[in-house]
Write an enzyme that holds these catalytic residues in place. Sequence first.
Site, mmCIF file in Angstrom:
data_model
loop_
_atom_site.group_PDB
_atom_site.id
_atom_site.type_symbol
_atom_site.label_atom_id
_atom_site.label_comp_id
_atom_site.label_asym_id
_atom_site.label_seq_id
_atom_site.Cartn_x
_atom_site.Cartn_y
_atom_site.Cartn_z
ATOM 1 N N HIS A 86 -19.495 10.108 -5.729
ATOM 2 C CA HIS A 86 -19.411 9.385 -4.450
ATOM 3 C C HIS A 86 -18.162 8.503 -4.433
ATOM 4 O O HIS A 86 -17.392 8.523 -3.472
ATOM 5 C CB HIS A 86 -20.669 8.540 -4.227
ATOM 6 C CG HIS A 86 -20.522 7.480 -3.162
ATOM 7 N ND1 HIS A 86 -20.519 7.762 -1.820
ATOM 8 C CD2 HIS A 86 -20.347 6.131 -3.241
ATOM 9 C CE1 HIS A 86 -20.360 6.642 -1.126
ATOM 10 N NE2 HIS A 86 -20.246 5.631 -1.967
ATOM 11 N N ASP A 115 10.427 14.877 12.868
ATOM 12 C CA ASP A 115 9.384 15.312 11.935
ATOM 13 C C ASP A 115 9.567 14.513 10.655
ATOM 14 O O ASP A 115 10.424 13.626 10.584
ATOM 15 C CB ASP A 115 9.494 16.826 11.669
ATOM 16 C CG ASP A 115 8.149 17.412 11.225
ATOM 17 O OD1 ASP A 115 7.521 16.830 10.322
ATOM 18 O OD2 ASP A 115 7.726 18.430 11.794
ATOM 19 N N TRP A 151 -16.798 5.922 -11.339
ATOM 20 C CA TRP A 151 -15.525 6.456 -10.836
ATOM 21 C C TRP A 151 -14.361 5.967 -11.674
ATOM 22 O O TRP A 151 -13.264 6.517 -11.596
ATOM 23 C CB TRP A 151 -15.328 6.086 -9.368
ATOM 24 C CG TRP A 151 -14.757 4.736 -9.118
ATOM 25 C CD1 TRP A 151 -15.454 3.567 -9.123
ATOM 26 C CD2 TRP A 151 -13.401 4.387 -8.840
ATOM 27 N NE1 TRP A 151 -14.611 2.517 -8.865
ATOM 28 C CE2 TRP A 151 -13.345 2.988 -8.683
ATOM 29 C CE3 TRP A 151 -12.214 5.113 -8.695
ATOM 30 C CZ2 TRP A 151 -12.162 2.305 -8.408
ATOM 31 C CZ3 TRP A 151 -11.045 4.426 -8.413
ATOM 32 C CH2 TRP A 151 -11.026 3.037 -8.273
ATOM 33 N N SER A 178 -0.251 15.160 -5.240
ATOM 34 C CA SER A 178 -0.214 15.219 -3.778
ATOM 35 C C SER A 178 0.195 13.869 -3.190
ATOM 36 O O SER A 178 1.050 13.793 -2.304
ATOM 37 C CB SER A 178 -1.576 15.659 -3.261
ATOM 38 O OG SER A 178 -1.744 15.300 -1.929
ATOM 39 N N SER A 179 -0.418 12.784 -3.718
ATOM 40 C CA SER A 179 -0.087 11.457 -3.196
ATOM 41 C C SER A 179 1.366 11.115 -3.429
ATOM 42 O O SER A 179 2.014 10.502 -2.579
ATOM 43 C CB SER A 179 -0.926 10.375 -3.871
ATOM 44 O OG SER A 179 -2.253 10.536 -3.601
ATOM 45 N N HIS A 262 -5.946 -1.797 -9.489
ATOM 46 C CA HIS A 262 -5.866 -2.881 -8.523
ATOM 47 C C HIS A 262 -4.840 -2.630 -7.435
ATOM 48 O O HIS A 262 -5.164 -2.789 -6.264
ATOM 49 C CB HIS A 262 -5.737 -4.262 -9.148
ATOM 50 C CG HIS A 262 -6.173 -5.253 -8.123
ATOM 51 N ND1 HIS A 262 -7.490 -5.487 -7.863
ATOM 52 C CD2 HIS A 262 -5.476 -5.917 -7.198
ATOM 53 C CE1 HIS A 262 -7.578 -6.289 -6.824
ATOM 54 N NE2 HIS A 262 -6.363 -6.579 -6.393
ATOM 55 N N GLU A 264 -4.214 0.147 -6.371
ATOM 56 C CA GLU A 264 -4.919 1.159 -5.581
ATOM 57 C C GLU A 264 -5.764 0.510 -4.483
ATOM 58 O O GLU A 264 -5.841 1.014 -3.361
ATOM 59 C CB GLU A 264 -5.796 2.014 -6.503
ATOM 60 C CG GLU A 264 -6.792 2.931 -5.826
ATOM 61 C CD GLU A 264 -6.146 4.106 -5.139
ATOM 62 O OE1 GLU A 264 -4.967 4.393 -5.448
ATOM 63 O OE2 GLU A 264 -6.799 4.725 -4.283
ATOM 64 N N TYR A 266 -5.052 -2.138 -2.905
ATOM 65 C CA TYR A 266 -4.145 -2.511 -1.825
ATOM 66 C C TYR A 266 -3.576 -1.288 -1.134
ATOM 67 O O TYR A 266 -3.269 -1.332 0.060
ATOM 68 C CB TYR A 266 -3.065 -3.449 -2.357
ATOM 69 C CG TYR A 266 -3.681 -4.784 -2.664
ATOM 70 C CD1 TYR A 266 -3.874 -5.710 -1.658
ATOM 71 C CD2 TYR A 266 -4.175 -5.085 -3.923
ATOM 72 C CE1 TYR A 266 -4.505 -6.904 -1.891
ATOM 73 C CE2 TYR A 266 -4.813 -6.274 -4.180
ATOM 74 C CZ TYR A 266 -4.975 -7.184 -3.158
ATOM 75 O OH TYR A 266 -5.624 -8.354 -3.389
ATOM 76 N N SER A 277 -2.909 -4.306 12.974
ATOM 77 C CA SER A 277 -1.789 -5.046 13.561
ATOM 78 C C SER A 277 -1.191 -4.331 14.765
ATOM 79 O O SER A 277 -0.441 -4.927 15.526
ATOM 80 C CB SER A 277 -0.675 -5.246 12.531
ATOM 81 O OG SER A 277 -1.168 -5.921 11.421
ATOM 82 N N HIS A 311 -8.910 -9.148 -13.560
ATOM 83 C CA HIS A 311 -10.146 -9.693 -12.977
ATOM 84 C C HIS A 311 -11.242 -8.645 -12.893
ATOM 85 O O HIS A 311 -12.382 -8.975 -12.588
ATOM 86 C CB HIS A 311 -9.882 -10.364 -11.625
ATOM 87 C CG HIS A 311 -9.452 -9.443 -10.521
ATOM 88 N ND1 HIS A 311 -8.562 -9.807 -9.563
ATOM 89 C CD2 HIS A 311 -9.796 -8.172 -10.219
ATOM 90 C CE1 HIS A 311 -8.383 -8.805 -8.719
ATOM 91 N NE2 HIS A 311 -9.116 -7.806 -9.110
ATOM 92 N N HIS A 312 -10.912 -7.392 -13.146
ATOM 93 C CA HIS A 312 -11.955 -6.362 -13.183
ATOM 94 C C HIS A 312 -12.660 -6.331 -14.528
ATOM 95 O O HIS A 312 -13.606 -5.589 -14.699
ATOM 96 C CB HIS A 312 -11.347 -4.987 -12.910
ATOM 97 C CG HIS A 312 -10.805 -4.834 -11.529
ATOM 98 N ND1 HIS A 312 -11.581 -4.448 -10.463
ATOM 99 C CD2 HIS A 312 -9.572 -5.049 -11.013
ATOM 100 C CE1 HIS A 312 -10.842 -4.417 -9.369
ATOM 101 N NE2 HIS A 312 -9.625 -4.781 -9.683
ATOM 102 N N THR A 337 -3.036 -13.094 2.023
ATOM 103 C CA THR A 337 -4.045 -12.351 2.783
ATOM 104 C C THR A 337 -4.636 -13.229 3.877
ATOM 105 O O THR A 337 -4.826 -12.795 5.019
ATOM 106 C CB THR A 337 -5.157 -11.851 1.844
ATOM 107 O OG1 THR A 337 -4.550 -11.304 0.675
ATOM 108 C CG2 THR A 337 -5.986 -10.788 2.504
ATOM 109 N N LYS A 340 -2.450 -13.481 6.871
ATOM 110 C CA LYS A 340 -2.555 -12.343 7.790
ATOM 111 C C LYS A 340 -3.734 -12.519 8.728
ATOM 112 O O LYS A 340 -3.627 -12.290 9.934
ATOM 113 C CB LYS A 340 -2.722 -11.049 7.001
ATOM 114 C CG LYS A 340 -1.429 -10.573 6.379
ATOM 115 C CD LYS A 340 -1.738 -9.504 5.389
ATOM 116 C CE LYS A 340 -0.871 -8.290 5.471
ATOM 117 N NZ LYS A 340 -0.046 -7.998 6.570
ATOM 118 N N ARG A 459 -25.912 -2.622 -11.141
ATOM 119 C CA ARG A 459 -25.502 -1.457 -10.368
ATOM 120 C C ARG A 459 -25.642 -0.202 -11.227
ATOM 121 O O ARG A 459 -25.886 -0.293 -12.427
ATOM 122 C CB ARG A 459 -24.060 -1.631 -9.891
ATOM 123 C CG ARG A 459 -23.048 -1.721 -11.006
ATOM 124 C CD ARG A 459 -21.685 -2.203 -10.520
ATOM 125 N NE ARG A 459 -20.940 -1.115 -9.887
ATOM 126 C CZ ARG A 459 -19.599 -1.046 -9.875
ATOM 127 N NH1 ARG A 459 -18.874 -1.981 -10.449
ATOM 128 N NH2 ARG A 459 -18.990 -0.049 -9.282
#
Lengths: 535, 57, 40
Positions: A86, A115, A151, A178-179, A262, A264, A266, A277, A311-312, A337, A340, A459
């Site tokens: 998931h 293009d 994950w 791909s990315s 991390h 990722e 963002y 925006s 922090h993870h 943040t 914004k 979890r």
Amino acid sequence: MSTATHAHDTHGHDHAHAHDHHGPPAGFSRWMYTTNHKDIGTMYLWFSFAMFLMGGSMALLIRAELFQPGLQLVEPQFFNSLTTVHGLVMVFGAIMPAFVGFANWLVPMQIGAADMAFPRMNNWSFWLLIPAALLLVGSFFVPGGAAASGWTLYPPLIIQQGMSIDMTILAVHILGASSIMGSINIITTILNLRAPGMTLMKMPLFVWTWLITAYLLIAVMPVLAGAVTMLLTDRHFGTSFFNAAGGGDPTMFMHIFWFFGHPEVYIMILPAFGIVSQIIPAFARKPLFGYASMVYATSSIAILSFIVWGHHMFTVGMPAAGNLFFMYATMLIAVPTGVKIFNWIATMWKGSMTFETPMLFAVGFLCLFTIGGFSGLVLAITPVDITLHNTYYVVAHFHYVLVSGALFAIMAGIYFWLPKWTGHMYSEGLGKLHFWLSMIGFNVAFFPQHFLGLAGMPRRIPDYALQFTEWNQISTVGAFIFGFSQLLFLYIVISTIRGGAKAPDRTWEGADSLEWTHLPSPVPYHTFETAPVVK
Amino acid sequence: MKDAFKAVFWSFFGVRKKDEYEADTKRLTPQAVIAAGLICALAFVLVLFGIVKLVTR
Amino acid sequence: MAEPHKPTPQQRRNALLSAAVLAAMVLGIYAVFMLKVFSA
């Protein structure tokens, strides 16, 4: 960048199109061989929606199992596979490709290019996703079942499991390739193919956020690729990077993974900021408050995202100095943040606002993403995180960021640009219904998970202690409302594609980027036959 | 170069006055901003690290 | 008329140059990382 060139440009297109011999070829080969940024954008969006439904079904199976304590529907091992896949499917298969789809559709139109810079590479970037998705989902059907490590692919679990892990590693490699190709294409397009007069600081904010996101991808995707390569050699080629028995260290994987992971986060939220925006000024009928500040804030968030990964992993045993460093850095990233958020509020301040579906989703994003941000600040406090780590509080936090953050912005963007893409208006009544069902379903599903986490429910478990039952039942009901209301979304999109009231060229009077001011609705297959001149 | 540092400092906060920003677009080159950005990011890390060292002493 | 306008040769050259730099960045990061961990 207001109404720059000729207003009659829009009509010229219609005429030319009546006897157009360069339209798309029919049938399957149109999609297989297409190099048109609009076709590729469409395919990205449909792919991500399919993956969204797939990952969503897994989520509903998880929630169904958690409706009651005890084991009812699935085996524990399969449950762990469900949570793992998931996560992978939603992150790499749904959210990221959806934003790339938006980038394909919008970046060329918003900067006045015909293009993308490398149309064939663009085609390849998309078609690589299909084998990756097949590997990821197909891994459920091999002996041992799909990856069950979470994950984050942490060793030692990931080293011990069967061949599904190799399929997952290969899938991650392909998705990464791909990315990277997508990012190179996007950066190159933005830097080189802007229309005359479109300076960097005149670009719509969506283009800016994608430029910065693409740089983040370029920087961290090779790191993820390296991490999974090391997993692969640990599994098959006799190395012991992460195996303590061979002198390795599993926590090294965590550091490498979150150095990717991390930024990722963002990568998944900055394009959402860009979409919001675009939408909020259009419906407040005011220019975006503090455009330059927004660009600056986005850049600084991108830079700071590289120094907060620890922090993870406050609980894995870093030195106190390390914990403190990551705690301070994480708290400080909340400053740009927050700026914004205030800029969006200031944009709406004293605007003549209306609340069509895109605006509803954008305002929903604003409210709920703020909640996700604040729960992030709570988790950033090291001593608090030590009690909350691995509880449902964390699950609630990142779903507020990624569902009501990234996904709500995607929904807002779809409703916003669907009239431009299809030439038809969607049903406003059904759109609003979809918004309210999503809003209520989402909050009923995920707000109680804060309580569960604070009460100590871990979890990634299929069974739980009796005192957690009530909030889990409420959460499951909410998840099913949220999940099934997405079928309504599917219906709305399909019926808008097939017909509906004709959308005006400038569907939203407050929208002022090039695709609204210079192109008809629906946009012709080839746009900007002559480059627009931006003043 | 001093202007570049000023712009980057405000960008870390995420706020910039409109007329200051307009002056920036005239007097700054991208190279200067990127260099200032990298130096400021490094300085930021070192300052944070210094504070951490001070606290854990 | 229905053909999109083509990038100018100058734009094409610049695009290829940017892409080459970016690709070198990607490969560089990956190569340095892998050489670092596999050489010990």
